[in-house]
Write a protein that holds these residues in place. Sequence first.
Motif, mmCIF file in Angstrom:
data_model
loop_
_atom_site.group_PDB
_atom_site.id
_atom_site.type_symbol
_atom_site.label_atom_id
_atom_site.label_comp_id
_atom_site.label_asym_id
_atom_site.label_seq_id
_atom_site.Cartn_x
_atom_site.Cartn_y
_atom_site.Cartn_z
ATOM 1 N N UNK A 289 0.801 -1.221 0.000
ATOM 2 C CA UNK A 289 0.000 0.000 0.000
ATOM 3 C C UNK A 289 0.835 1.271 0.000
ATOM 4 N N UNK A 290 2.023 1.212 0.626
ATOM 5 C CA UNK A 290 2.775 2.450 0.840
ATOM 6 C C UNK A 290 4.223 2.412 0.372
ATOM 7 N N UNK A 291 4.745 1.224 0.077
ATOM 8 C CA UNK A 291 6.160 0.978 -0.263
ATOM 9 C C UNK A 291 7.082 1.176 0.940
ATOM 10 N N UNK A 292 6.531 1.381 2.120
ATOM 11 C CA UNK A 292 7.315 1.634 3.331
ATOM 12 C C UNK A 292 7.096 0.502 4.337
ATOM 13 N N UNK A 293 8.137 0.153 5.086
ATOM 14 C CA UNK A 293 7.969 -0.791 6.179
ATOM 15 C C UNK A 293 8.890 -1.991 6.124
ATOM 16 N N UNK A 294 9.378 -2.323 4.929
ATOM 17 C CA UNK A 294 10.217 -3.518 4.810
ATOM 18 C C UNK A 294 11.568 -3.341 5.492
ATOM 19 N N UNK A 295 12.013 -2.106 5.705
ATOM 20 C CA UNK A 295 13.323 -1.851 6.270
ATOM 21 C C UNK A 295 13.320 -1.731 7.780
ATOM 22 N N UNK A 296 13.099 -0.514 8.267
ATOM 23 C CA UNK A 296 13.231 -0.248 9.704
ATOM 24 C C UNK A 296 12.238 -1.039 10.542
ATOM 25 N N UNK A 297 10.969 -1.103 10.101
ATOM 26 C CA UNK A 297 9.966 -1.827 10.881
ATOM 27 C C UNK A 297 10.308 -3.307 10.979
ATOM 28 N N UNK A 298 10.652 -3.902 9.845
ATOM 29 C CA UNK A 298 11.006 -5.312 9.838
ATOM 30 C C UNK A 298 12.200 -5.607 10.724
ATOM 31 N N UNK A 299 13.201 -4.728 10.678
ATOM 32 C CA UNK A 299 14.413 -4.939 11.464
ATOM 33 C C UNK A 299 14.123 -4.868 12.962
ATOM 34 N N UNK A 300 13.286 -3.921 13.380
ATOM 35 C CA UNK A 300 12.975 -3.771 14.806
ATOM 36 C C UNK A 300 12.243 -5.005 15.335
ATOM 37 N N UNK A 301 11.286 -5.509 14.562
ATOM 38 C CA UNK A 301 10.535 -6.687 15.003
ATOM 39 C C UNK A 301 11.442 -7.911 15.059
ATOM 40 N N UNK A 302 12.301 -8.070 14.071
ATOM 41 C CA UNK A 302 13.244 -9.191 14.073
ATOM 42 C C UNK A 302 14.199 -9.098 15.261
ATOM 43 N N UNK A 303 14.591 -7.888 15.595
ATOM 44 C CA UNK A 303 15.509 -7.688 16.722
ATOM 45 C C UNK A 303 14.891 -8.192 18.018
ATOM 46 N N UNK A 304 13.577 -8.007 18.158
ATOM 47 C CA UNK A 304 12.902 -8.496 19.363
ATOM 48 C C UNK A 304 12.713 -10.013 19.327
ATOM 49 N N UNK A 305 12.257 -10.535 18.184
ATOM 50 C CA UNK A 305 11.947 -11.959 18.091
ATOM 51 C C UNK A 305 13.198 -12.827 18.113
ATOM 52 N N UNK A 306 14.317 -12.309 17.593
ATOM 53 C CA UNK A 306 15.538 -13.109 17.462
ATOM 54 C C UNK A 306 16.706 -12.364 18.119
ATOM 55 N N UNK A 307 16.700 -12.242 19.448
ATOM 56 C CA UNK A 307 17.725 -11.454 20.150
ATOM 57 C C UNK A 307 19.140 -12.008 20.017
ATOM 58 N N UNK A 308 19.267 -13.285 19.662
ATOM 59 C CA UNK A 308 20.605 -13.877 19.545
ATOM 60 C C UNK A 308 21.259 -13.569 18.195
ATOM 61 N N UNK A 309 20.481 -13.062 17.257
ATOM 62 C CA UNK A 309 21.045 -12.692 15.962
ATOM 63 C C UNK A 309 21.876 -11.420 16.098
ATOM 64 N N UNK A 310 23.022 -11.383 15.449
ATOM 65 C CA UNK A 310 23.865 -10.193 15.468
ATOM 66 C C UNK A 310 23.219 -9.083 14.633
ATOM 67 N N UNK A 311 23.667 -7.869 14.867
ATOM 68 C CA UNK A 311 23.115 -6.734 14.139
ATOM 69 C C UNK A 311 23.220 -6.882 12.643
ATOM 70 N N UNK A 312 24.376 -7.336 12.163
ATOM 71 C CA UNK A 312 24.567 -7.488 10.723
ATOM 72 C C UNK A 312 23.665 -8.585 10.174
ATOM 73 N N UNK A 313 23.376 -9.612 10.998
ATOM 74 C CA UNK A 313 22.479 -10.687 10.564
ATOM 75 C C UNK A 313 21.036 -10.197 10.472
ATOM 76 N N UNK A 314 20.637 -9.321 11.395
ATOM 77 C CA UNK A 314 19.296 -8.726 11.342
ATOM 78 C C UNK A 314 19.143 -7.928 10.052
#
Length: 266
Positions: free
Chosen positions: A168-193
């Motif tokens: 709908x907006x072309x927005x959200x795949x970047x920052x939003x996705x990364x923040x949610x992944x950071x919470x769900x997968x805390x053991x993943x390194x930043x570069x892996x997120x």
Amino acid sequence: MEWGYTLAGLAVGIMVGMTGVGGGSLMTPILIFGFAVQPAVAVGTDLLFAAITKAGGVWAYWRHGVVHWQVVKRLAMGSVTTTLLTLWALNVSGVSEGEHSDLITSALGIALILTSSALLFKNWVGSILKAQEDHPVVSALYRIRQDEKHKAVATVLTGGFLGVMVTLSSVGAGALGAVILLFLYPKMKGVEIVATDIAHAVPLTAIAGLGHSAVGTVDWSLLSFLVVGSLPGIYIGSHLGVKIPDKVMRPFLAVILLGVGIKCLV
């Protein structure tokens, strides 16, 4: 006008190179408010623009082995489904004739405000959650990520949410996705997120963009001018980014996105 599109691609490319975010978040509003492009066309064109400009990043991350493909698969299970359903709904309801401009602009505003919030308050929210671990809601959230089945379902649902917002907006795949992944997968390194998020964003934006093309809401000439400008922009931005502190650039970008998001809604 063509030079204006190329300069817009250059400016957005520099910002992406400096911060790693801001492609769709900046380009779509620039096209809508700066060049008076029809919202649906701006979204569709920007989706393919994002897929092209981020494709090289996937290749680089894949070579370094930092992409978690299982997580990408889970995200895609949700996002591809909702992307196709959203495209179908837009098509049958006349998006190519200019319908739903208000809906698309409102979705863009919401997505920009959520992205801005993710950039501004990511660390603060993390601290609050950690300090309130005993709260029933926070405890429930932590249990989701501790149970593999629940975490898998949450990842698929996250992909579904991103599929709707991105289409709908072309927005959200970047920052939003990364923040949610950071919470769900805390053991993943930043570069892996980042790598996993981009690996999901490229096929998502490509599918959504090609879907928009099928219903007539992609301007291929405009896309070519944007890409020509963005490629040197990303190169320049990547060199500037090492000189300007991230703690300066990200809040600056977040404030811009917040302002544009509010403009979309009022």
